[in-house]
Design an enzyme around this catalytic site. Sequence first.
Site, PDB file in Angstrom:
ATOM      1  N   LYS A 121       8.066  47.200  42.751  1.00  0.00           N
ATOM      2  CA  LYS A 121       7.545  45.982  42.132  1.00  0.00           C
ATOM      3  C   LYS A 121       8.273  44.786  42.735  1.00  0.00           C
ATOM      4  O   LYS A 121       9.464  44.896  43.074  1.00  0.00           O
ATOM      5  CB  LYS A 121       7.792  46.074  40.618  1.00  0.00           C
ATOM      6  CG  LYS A 121       7.101  45.033  39.758  1.00  0.00           C
ATOM      7  CD  LYS A 121       7.332  45.361  38.275  1.00  0.00           C
ATOM      8  CE  LYS A 121       6.742  44.333  37.336  1.00  0.00           C
ATOM      9  NZ  LYS A 121       6.903  44.738  35.917  1.00  0.00           N
TER      10      LYS A 121
ATOM     11  N   SER B 110       2.933  44.336  33.031  1.00  0.00           N
ATOM     12  CA  SER B 110       3.049  43.477  34.197  1.00  0.00           C
ATOM     13  C   SER B 110       3.141  44.225  35.530  1.00  0.00           C
ATOM     14  O   SER B 110       2.969  43.596  36.567  1.00  0.00           O
ATOM     15  CB  SER B 110       4.289  42.600  34.051  1.00  0.00           C
ATOM     16  OG  SER B 110       5.461  43.395  34.032  1.00  0.00           O
TER      17      SER B 110
ATOM     18  N   SER C  28       5.324  47.339  30.149  1.00  0.00           N
ATOM     19  CA  SER C  28       4.821  46.916  31.463  1.00  0.00           C
ATOM     20  C   SER C  28       4.604  48.030  32.468  1.00  0.00           C
ATOM     21  O   SER C  28       4.056  47.786  33.542  1.00  0.00           O
ATOM     22  CB  SER C  28       5.762  45.875  32.069  1.00  0.00           C
ATOM     23  OG  SER C  28       5.533  44.629  31.464  1.00  0.00           O
TER      24      SER C  28
END
Lengths: 103, 497, 498
Positions: C84, C159, C183
């Site tokens: 990420k 996210s 997330s």
Amino acid sequence: MSPAHDPATLQALRDAAALARLDLGGDEAERLCADVARILAEFELLQQVDTSGCEPMVAPLEARGTLREGGPEDSLPRDELLALAPRSDGEHYVVKKAIGGEA
Amino acid sequence: MSAAQGWISPATGTAWFVVVGLEVHCQLAAPTKLFCACRPQFGAEPNTRVCAVCSAQPGALPVASMEALRLAVRAGLALSCDIAPRTRFARKHYFYCDLPKGYQISQDEAPFCRGGGLLLASGKRVRLQRIHLEEDAGKAIHDRGEDTLVDLNRAGIPLIESVTEADISSADEAVEFLEALKEILQHAGVSNCDMEKGELRCDVNISVHRAGEPWGVKVEVKNLNSFRFVHAAIEHEIARQVAAIEGGDPARRVVQETRLWDPDKHATRTMRRKEGAADYRYLPEPDLPEVELDAAFVAGERARLAPPPAERRARWMHEWRVAAKDAAALAATRRLADWFEAVVRAGAPGKEAAAFVLNELPKALAEDGGRGAVEDLGLALESSPLLPRHVAELLRLAVAGEVSNAGARLVLRELARAGGDVDALVDALGVRVVRDTAQVEGWCREALVGREKIVADVRSGKEAAVNALLGPVLKLAGGKADAAFVRETLLRLIREG
Amino acid sequence: MSPTARAWHDLDAAQLALEHARGARSVVATIDDCLARIAASNAGLNAFLALDAERARERARLLESTARAGAAPGRLHGVPIAIKANQACRGLETNCASRMLAGWRAPYTATAVERLEAEGAIVVGATNMDEFAMGSTGEHSAFGPTRNPWSVAHAPGGSSSGSAAAVAARLVPLALGSDTGGSVRQPAAWCGIAGLKPTWGRVSRHGLVAFASSLDCIAPLARGVGDLELALSIMAGADARDASCLPTPFAAPIALDGLAGLRLGVVAEWRAALAQGPARDLHEANLSALRAAGAELVEVSLATTRHAIACYYIVAAVEAASNLSRYDGARYGLRADEGARTLLASMSATRRAGFGAEVQRRIVLGTWAHSAGWSARWHQQAARVRTKVAREFAAAFERCDLLVGPTAPTPALRLGAHAGDPAAMYACDALTTPVSLAGLPAASIPAGLVEVDGARLPFGLQLVGPLEADMLVLAAARVAERVVCPEPLRAPVEEASS
Ligand SMILES: [Mg+2]
Ligand SMILES: [Zn+2]
């Protein structure tokens, strides 16, 4: 009064924006604070929870005794560090004039 | 001015009482920064002691230094504080260019120690409220052109902040407290407290009130980096506050605020009013778990703690007749104090040992033959082959007149270089004092050649004139002559003429 | 070297590593093809923000040559992984999908990434996300929304949107996300893959750009639970650079033959969160299947569930406001202070220009909720409720081994569904935030497909364990994934792109 319409809450939110260095003013800032006030109205329920006997939690687990032993290690090369900065003079970070204490 | 009688207003003759509390920041003598492994060094090139953690790169996390914690606990013990079994760090938020994370990691509700204090000479006790650990900020440089420059070498250096109760009643007491605090922290090896390097900084809270009245409005004067400034700032604030209250002008009334000392104007000036007071939003630091200071760790530090320096000084002066000035110098660091006591324990007379250690050892240890600094003496002695028993033995020979001062210096130098046996070195270096009268007479006669004026002066009663000949004779003797014996011999030869 | 019949992207990470290690497949070829697949599909998915093809190829060649020289292959030998864009990897741009950090290359590498690389993993790029991990749909990225491989009109969840989309589209078999309030679990559910939020502190956060420190976890995403277990056992364990990382020795994987003897707590409030409809029907059918497979279902109640979102958003916002104070335009990232004459003006202009609206909302909320005069009523109260939430979980675990429920109240939402209504978006996290508040380990596994407004979308099942019981969660999830979803789900977008 619901926080969404409470002028004191709205003013406090504007102050918080300033405290957080997000205080350029304008419609956008007004909208932002109004958004947050609406969110708070939804969160108002939290006040009804009976929390007697509940200490505020800092973290779910306390890993104890994790301290750094051992001696010094090399710092980062200054060139590498300052290359990341928006402005530098090769030796220092360069920022706009800071007048007196806190900014 | 006596604190007990208060401060007498020159305008009205009224007695005012002064209430002072101090917040003292001391840099710990730790090998690394508080939350990263950067090695602090005063005077290093800007931004060369900086890593991902202390420049607050995204994703970098703090890890607290064991050594800093140890020194902090030692400070607490040396000041007879209660050490908390558990302690926690907290974030103190404000924005400034010298504060990379936008918060300082400090302590709030759970400082590592509370209570404690120290005694002033008057017998008055100044209590400590707490001592907490925190990281220093970086340095903002404002005097080079349009912009502000930032150097983060200092950012993250470990500090302890000692907060006193408002027990201090005058500028003199404030300075006495600070001198004592400095001595204790230096002696315990907690901090070098070198004020030139900014290792000790002080914030002062001052208010004044009349007898029987409640305390006045408190004013803070921040960032005083010398005891002289602390004294001057307190004196100035007392006068300013008393004049403001007695004057009654509402425009000049005392308000709760933060002020700065301006050494050029010799006055304080407003930095920040209460309305603009910062909201630090202390937050328990989620990146750093509570630190448990287990009883064994604290007990171990307590056992290693030296007696308080003031106590040691008093004993040396009282029992061993050490001069006050020498005692203060020897108590500067625990290392030196311990070493000096070891010399006495090895049989040396205290008074002479004190003078000898302070006068001779720095020179003997200085590599370039120059004069070493007394401040670093303890550290230098620890790594030197020169031992306390060497010094005791050498002093015994010197007192007995078996080696001269010059001879002793030669032996010391050799001991500091390579150690060895004192007696053997005295002989090997040929510095044992010659008692052979004929030999000493020979050196004296040689020195007297062509010194008719001195001879005449002595004969006419000016005995002191002979002193001019001591140096030449001792030089001829190459450190093997005793000065008193040489003097005696010279006088006899002149008189016998 | 003879490649096996199956394409590399049909293998899971463990198998792929084995084939590389056996010499049955070339690491260089895998990486080349991986980069080609990403290049072909990224315009549509917007899953990657930064690629480092050169570094990846370089590492592939190096791994092959050291293996030829006799070096023992790691457990992820030659496996391409994505991280990420909030995880530091030296040389790679870690911009957190924010204008504030555009162009920032970390001068160090995150511990979790370092450990995966030490086992032979090859980081190919950094994935899209909601800015600074704040958002539940993947739409709050300064570089455009990520799209769901199951339907480009739908959000992938957030996210960790890009990591989930990349795994679902078989661009990489394994990716790292971060889970603060759901997330990783929620995008895993929305994209039809598996995700694990470890116990808070199980994996070092060193190198994870902080959002809310007391909630943040680095968390793996993969198509199956086996790879999650592998990734966790590599990443977990004490780290001298993260003081909050658990020092306890990490438990070895647990093998469960079936679910017999396992008490699964069915949380009444979570079950009730599902509206009438296909998702609810699917979930009920899955619970029955778990019972049929031998699990004992126990009804439990977590009354604080209804307060979790408020509690979570206050706590997280307060920490976020603190953690994001460092972005002042001085040392890295953006400075947008044209015309500003003072430091104060420069900082304010930079922060207004650098942060997106959602991040700014949370900074204002967090600063306010923790400011003098408001902190006791808001932040302190939320932190107390958090204790209450954790106690409720602890009490529930007296009656069962694991908790089970839906990962999210709905399958993927259409892009733009909650535009302009942050509170509605926060409701996506109703079933994941309670777990985060208590710091518990939880896995989301694919639980089948549901038909919603014309699209076939995946739905997730969440398994939650007591603190530090990560391995039990994984063991049960491994059995459960075969029970509730015997055929692995395959996102349609993949066929279009390959
Ligand atoms: Mg302080
Ligand atoms: Zn550092």
